[in-house]
Write a protein that holds these residues in place. Structure first.
Motif, PDB file in Angstrom:
ATOM      1  N   ASN A  69      59.750  -4.899 -26.357  1.00  0.00           N
ATOM      2  CA  ASN A  69      59.368  -4.742 -27.759  1.00  0.00           C
ATOM      3  C   ASN A  69      59.516  -3.288 -28.194  1.00  0.00           C
ATOM      4  O   ASN A  69      59.180  -2.366 -27.443  1.00  0.00           O
ATOM      5  CB  ASN A  69      57.926  -5.209 -27.969  1.00  0.00           C
ATOM      6  N   ARG A  70      59.998  -3.089 -29.409  1.00  0.00           N
ATOM      7  CA  ARG A  70      60.261  -1.737 -29.921  1.00  0.00           C
ATOM      8  C   ARG A  70      59.075  -1.205 -30.731  1.00  0.00           C
ATOM      9  O   ARG A  70      58.256  -1.972 -31.231  1.00  0.00           O
ATOM     10  CB  ARG A  70      61.516  -1.748 -30.795  1.00  0.00           C
ATOM     11  N   GLN A  71      59.022   0.118 -30.842  1.00  0.00           N
ATOM     12  CA  GLN A  71      57.957   0.783 -31.602  1.00  0.00           C
ATOM     13  C   GLN A  71      58.362   0.892 -33.073  1.00  0.00           C
ATOM     14  O   GLN A  71      59.482   1.276 -33.400  1.00  0.00           O
ATOM     15  CB  GLN A  71      57.687   2.173 -31.030  1.00  0.00           C
TER      16      GLN A  71
ATOM     17  N   TYR B 287      49.180  -1.932 -36.023  1.00  0.00           N
ATOM     18  CA  TYR B 287      49.501  -0.510 -35.914  1.00  0.00           C
ATOM     19  C   TYR B 287      48.310   0.184 -35.253  1.00  0.00           C
ATOM     20  O   TYR B 287      47.180   0.104 -35.743  1.00  0.00           O
ATOM     21  CB  TYR B 287      49.746   0.106 -37.288  1.00  0.00           C
ATOM     22  N   ARG B 288      48.571   0.869 -34.140  1.00  0.00           N
ATOM     23  CA  ARG B 288      47.474   1.522 -33.433  1.00  0.00           C
ATOM     24  C   ARG B 288      47.018   2.792 -34.158  1.00  0.00           C
ATOM     25  O   ARG B 288      45.968   3.348 -33.811  1.00  0.00           O
ATOM     26  CB  ARG B 288      47.875   1.861 -31.995  1.00  0.00           C
TER      27      ARG B 288
ATOM     28  N   ASP C   9      59.782  -6.295 -32.654  1.00  0.00           N
ATOM     29  CA  ASP C   9      60.449  -7.306 -31.834  1.00  0.00           C
ATOM     30  C   ASP C   9      61.274  -6.651 -30.729  1.00  0.00           C
ATOM     31  O   ASP C   9      61.342  -5.429 -30.611  1.00  0.00           O
ATOM     32  CB  ASP C   9      61.316  -8.212 -32.711  1.00  0.00           C
ATOM     33  N   ASN C  10      61.908  -7.503 -29.910  1.00  0.00           N
ATOM     34  CA  ASN C  10      62.752  -7.010 -28.825  1.00  0.00           C
ATOM     35  C   ASN C  10      64.227  -7.203 -29.139  1.00  0.00           C
ATOM     36  O   ASN C  10      65.066  -7.275 -28.235  1.00  0.00           O
ATOM     37  CB  ASN C  10      62.398  -7.694 -27.502  1.00  0.00           C
TER      38      ASN C  10
ATOM     39  N   GLY D  86      50.579  -8.577 -34.035  1.00  0.00           N
ATOM     40  CA  GLY D  86      50.738  -7.157 -33.771  1.00  0.00           C
ATOM     41  C   GLY D  86      49.964  -6.296 -34.757  1.00  0.00           C
ATOM     42  O   GLY D  86      49.645  -6.724 -35.876  1.00  0.00           O
TER      43      GLY D  86
ATOM     44  N   LEU E  74      56.053  -6.487 -37.906  1.00  0.00           N
ATOM     45  CA  LEU E  74      55.312  -6.567 -36.658  1.00  0.00           C
ATOM     46  C   LEU E  74      55.452  -7.957 -36.059  1.00  0.00           C
ATOM     47  O   LEU E  74      55.624  -8.950 -36.767  1.00  0.00           O
ATOM     48  CB  LEU E  74      53.831  -6.260 -36.895  1.00  0.00           C
TER      49      LEU E  74
ATOM     50  N   PHE F  65      52.950   3.451 -34.256  1.00  0.00           N
ATOM     51  CA  PHE F  65      52.749   2.762 -32.975  1.00  0.00           C
ATOM     52  C   PHE F  65      52.518   1.267 -33.181  1.00  0.00           C
ATOM     53  O   PHE F  65      51.656   0.658 -32.537  1.00  0.00           O
ATOM     54  CB  PHE F  65      51.579   3.376 -32.196  1.00  0.00           C
ATOM     55  N   GLY F  66      53.299   0.691 -34.094  1.00  0.00           N
ATOM     56  CA  GLY F  66      53.280  -0.757 -34.250  1.00  0.00           C
ATOM     57  C   GLY F  66      54.195  -1.423 -33.231  1.00  0.00           C
ATOM     58  O   GLY F  66      55.160  -0.827 -32.749  1.00  0.00           O
ATOM     59  N   GLU F  67      53.903  -2.671 -32.913  1.00  0.00           N
ATOM     60  CA  GLU F  67      54.710  -3.398 -31.929  1.00  0.00           C
ATOM     61  C   GLU F  67      55.689  -4.302 -32.656  1.00  0.00           C
ATOM     62  O   GLU F  67      55.308  -5.253 -33.337  1.00  0.00           O
ATOM     63  CB  GLU F  67      53.821  -4.210 -30.991  1.00  0.00           C
TER      64      GLU F  67
END
Length: 799
Positions: A395-397, A460-461, A445-446, A458, A454, A441-443
């Motif tokens: 998973n990308r940021q 956002y941290r 897709d890959n 998911g 997101l 810093f959200g997660e």
């Protein structure tokens, strides 16, 4: 009211005529204005002009053109019948107040601003005007190396071959998205937030930029923040010589590059309009490089009366850019075109509306008002780890910023007489409100494509909110003591309120919030300047102006929760000083040489401190000072005109733009932690990072009738990527030496008949492999290679 309007309209008149020179040749592009009003047009290609809807009254018609004396005629409008005037302009190449003159049957590509114009004072300041339309360059790709060639001391980050973003600086400052400049377009803000996040993500297409105005640090009194000064993109204004004109420029180049630029504009009575659309896309010079951009702009102006001009502007940009990422030093040496990041994408949707008004209270007193806003985003997705780590295809940021800003500026200039001399006062008020919604810093897709959504569930941290409110007022005056000597003095008041709060991180499902950080600052900036004319066309100039750099959102964001932000953190303060000699020798040479000194005090940094609990914390505060000083010189001349005056075989322009920059830290404490102990150090004497000591550019242009070709050489010295002046690069290639380099470019243009345009060129003629930046984060990290050899061909049509 209806009958009153009909009666008034019946009394409106019209004028038309022709402007020629002493040889009875038509003068195209001459400015035709009614003195004391906002009304004006231009002569067309054959010297003709016309103006409609002129209210009843007494007028003075003035025709003016660079290199000629003004021609004036008085007339009266008392009926609707059109009146005809034929005006003759007489050459006057020795009076160069505006430093704008025609030479060798063409216009050189660089000038300086007049003493007073556009509701501002430029006297006693180092200024440059880059006439973009007069430059042989790859304008479709915004090639900054060619565009800024004649402007001494401009350092450039050449890692964005798409032309979407511009990274320039001067005098040892950081070129990162031109954030040390106060970047504007048509005089209003276009960055996310000049007070808190001044990075210029938006750059207008150079095909529609008429000129770029640069006022070095002395611009602080009239424009506020940033040590680099003002950089203002002046867009092409509505064509005043015709009711309708249309232009299309279509460019193709290497690696699938294609650009289409389409422009229309004109003037009809009291109305004038302009609009453009540009589409640019390509695969980029490196692997995993792709860009697709759309730019659009519309401007409409209306002369509501002889004294009031109203206008509205709207600018839109949308981008889709694949980021190849950085390289290690070993990878760069093997193949600079390679990429190990195939899933990194970047996008910056941008919308900028503006409303303007100009009012002439009298011939001596003029007002300008601008209201503007920015509604934009900064979006990225990708794998952000060090460049030596392989992308695991997980998973990308996702990082996203949302910008909502609006502001207003009111300006006034007033000419007055005192002790037998004319003086000018300029004053202004500014209000700005900026809001940044930062989500990081959200997660994601890959996948491999651009997608800023997101994944299900998911978060956002990090979610921060940053607000800036700025009130400012300035006053500056030009005192003309004689025909040769003038002085300027001014003061600016700044009030800045900043607030940042929000979610800092999510650790083990626990939310960590930042304590709200609020600061309010009030301070004054002072400045003085002077000019002394040695001859009618040469002068000495000097200036001293205080400047500042606001506390940015990045300064208030600690890298870790254990870090501490100084509650008394202050804006960086300092000053700029210039002393130079500039001017022209007849119509075959012009020059500007000078010394500069930039004091950048209270720079913000981080040091390690031992806390009351015995733990080592990182403390961010104002630490020290850097000083940049050196020489900047520009000279351009035409040996053919100097020796032979005229030539049947064409003319040659030769220029040299030279700069020696010594940018060093003074007292600037730093710390490191070794074996649990704090080790003290100091950067005193170190060179400032990203600051080449040598910035030299040379060029030759040959012009024959409507054909021209330009060769250019850029000779740039080495620089360091970090303040510690690390020479040997680290494994991540984020620090280390940035080697010196030389790059050549060649471009040509031809106007075929009255309607067809042909341009072509080769950038990086000898395919030099070089880089200007080591990125610590996005769009890297690592070495960001500059483009190798590329080419372009442009075909255009103008109706």
């Amino acid at each position: 009211m209806f009958f009153i309007q009909v009666n008034v309209f019946a009394q409106r008149g019209a004028i038309k005529g022709t402007v020629k020179d002493e040889n009875n040749e038509p003068v195209a592009g001459a400015a035709i204005v009614l003195e004391g009003t906002v009304r004006g047009v231009q002569t067309d290609a054959v010297g003709n002009f016309q103006m409609r809807d002129i209210p009843k009254g007494n007028y003075i018609l003035k025709a003016s053109m660079l290199g000629y004396k003004d021609a004036k005629v008085s007339f009266v409008v008392d009926a609707a019948e059109p009146q005809t005037f034929d005006l003759v302009l007489v050459e006057d190449l020795l009076t160069l107040d505006a430093f704008e003159f025609s030479v060798s049957r063409g216009i050189m590509g660089q000038e300086r601003l007049p003493e007073v114009d556009k509701f501002r004072i430029n006297a006693g300041k180092k200024t440059e005007v880059i006439r973009v339309t007069e430059i042989n360059a790859n304008l479709a790709m915004n090639n900054s190396r060619q565009i800024f060639a004649r402007t001494p001391g401009i350092s450039i980050w050449e890692n964005d071959g798409s032309g979407i973003q511009l990274g320039v600086a001067s005098r040892g400052l950081n070129p990162n998205r031109s954030w040390e400049f106060n970047v504007r377009m048509n005089g209003y803000d276009i960055t996310p937030d000049p007070m808190g996040y001044p990075e210029a993500y938006f750059t207008p297409p150079m095909e529609v930029v008429e000129q770029i105005e640069i006022i070095r640090g002395a611009s602080s009194l009239q424009y506020g923040s940033q040590f680099g000064g003002l950089m203002n993109f002046v867009m092409r204004k509505p064509d005043k010589s015709t009711r309708f004109t249309f232009e299309t420029l279509n460019t193709v180049g290497n690696d699938g590059m294609f650009s289409t630029f389409n422009y229309l504009g004109g003037t009809e009575g009291k109305w004038s309009y302009t609009a453009y659309y540009q589409k640019r896309r390509g695969n980029g010079w490196r692997e995993n490089g792709f860009f697709d951009t759309d730019h659009a702009h519309v401007e409409v102006n209306y002369a509501a009366s002889n004294r009031l001009l109203l206008g509205v502007e709207m600018t839109y940009m949308n981008t889709e850019s694949q980021q190849p990422g950085g390289l290690t030093d070993e990878q760069f040496a093997q193949n600079a075109r390679q990429s190990t990041r195939a899933r990194n994408w970047f996008s910056t949707p941008w919308f900028i509306p503006a409303v303007t008004a100009e009012y002439l209270l009298s011939e001596q007193t003029k007002f300008s008002w601008k209201a503007f806003g920015t509604f934009a985003e900064r979006n990225s997705i990708g794998f952000m780890n060090p460049i030596f780590e392989e992308d695991p295809m997980g998973n990308r940021q996702i990082d996203r910023d949302f910008y909502t800003t609006y502001g207003s500026e009111l300006r006034m200039t007033h000419d007055y007489g005192l002790f037998g001399k004319s003086h000018t006062l300029a004053a202004g008020l500014r209000y700005f409100n900026g809001f940044i919604d930062r989500r990081q810093f959200g997660e994601g897709d890959n996948g491999t494509r651009m997608n800023f959504d997101l994944i299900d569930g998911g978060i956002y941290r990090r979610e921060l909110e940053f607000t800036n409110i700025n009130h400012a007022a300035f006053v500056e005056n030009v005192f003309r003591f004689s025909d040769r000597f003038l002085a300027t003095a001014g003061v600016r008041f700044e009030r800045i309120f900043s607030n940042m709060e929000g979610l800092f991180n999510v650790v083990n499902d626990s939310e960590v919030f930042l304590l709200p950080q609020q600061t309010t600052r009030n301070f004054l900036l002072f400045g003085v300047g002077a000019e002394y004319k040695v001859t009618n066309s040469t002068e000495f100039y000097t200036n001293f102006s205080e400047a500042y750099r606001p506390v940015l959102i990045s300064d208030l964001t600690p890298p870790a929760t254990t870090d501490i932000i100084d509650p008394n953190l202050q804006d960086s303060r300092g000053f700029n000083f210039d002393f130079g000699y500039r001017g022209a020798i007849q119509n075959w040479m012009k020059f500007d040489v000078g010394y500069f000194y930039l004091n950048y005090a209270d720079r913000i940094g981080t040091i390690a401190q031992l806390g009351p609990d015995g733990r080592i914390n990182q403390f961010r505060t104002n630490l020290g000072t850097s000083v940049s000083q050196g020489f900047e010189g520009y000279v351009e001349f035409d040996p053919v005109t100097a020796l032979a005056k005229t030539s049947r075989f064409g003319y040659v322009h030769m220029f040299a733009s030279l700069a020696f920059v010594d940018a060093r830290y003074r007292d600037f404490p730093v710390t490191t932690v070794s074996n649990g102990e704090i080790v003290q150090g100091n950067l005193n004497g170190n060179r400032v990072e990203n600051a080449p000591r040598r910035i030299n550019r040379y060029g030759v242009t040959y012009r024959y009738n409507k054909y021209s070709v330009t060769w250019q050489l850029s000779d740039i010295g080495d620089a360091f990527a970090d303040a510690s002046n690390t020479v040997t690069p680290n494994a991540a290639a984020t620090v280390g030496l940035i080697p010196a380099y030389r790059v050549q470019d060649i471009s040509g243009s031809a106007n075929i008949g009255r309607n067809f345009i042909l341009r072509a060129g080769i950038n990086n003629l000898l395919n030099e492999m070089y880089f200007t930046r080591r990125a610590g984060g996005y769009p890297g990290p690592g070495i960001m290679p500059a483009d190798g050899r590329t080419f372009f061909i442009t075909a255009g049509l103008k109706l």
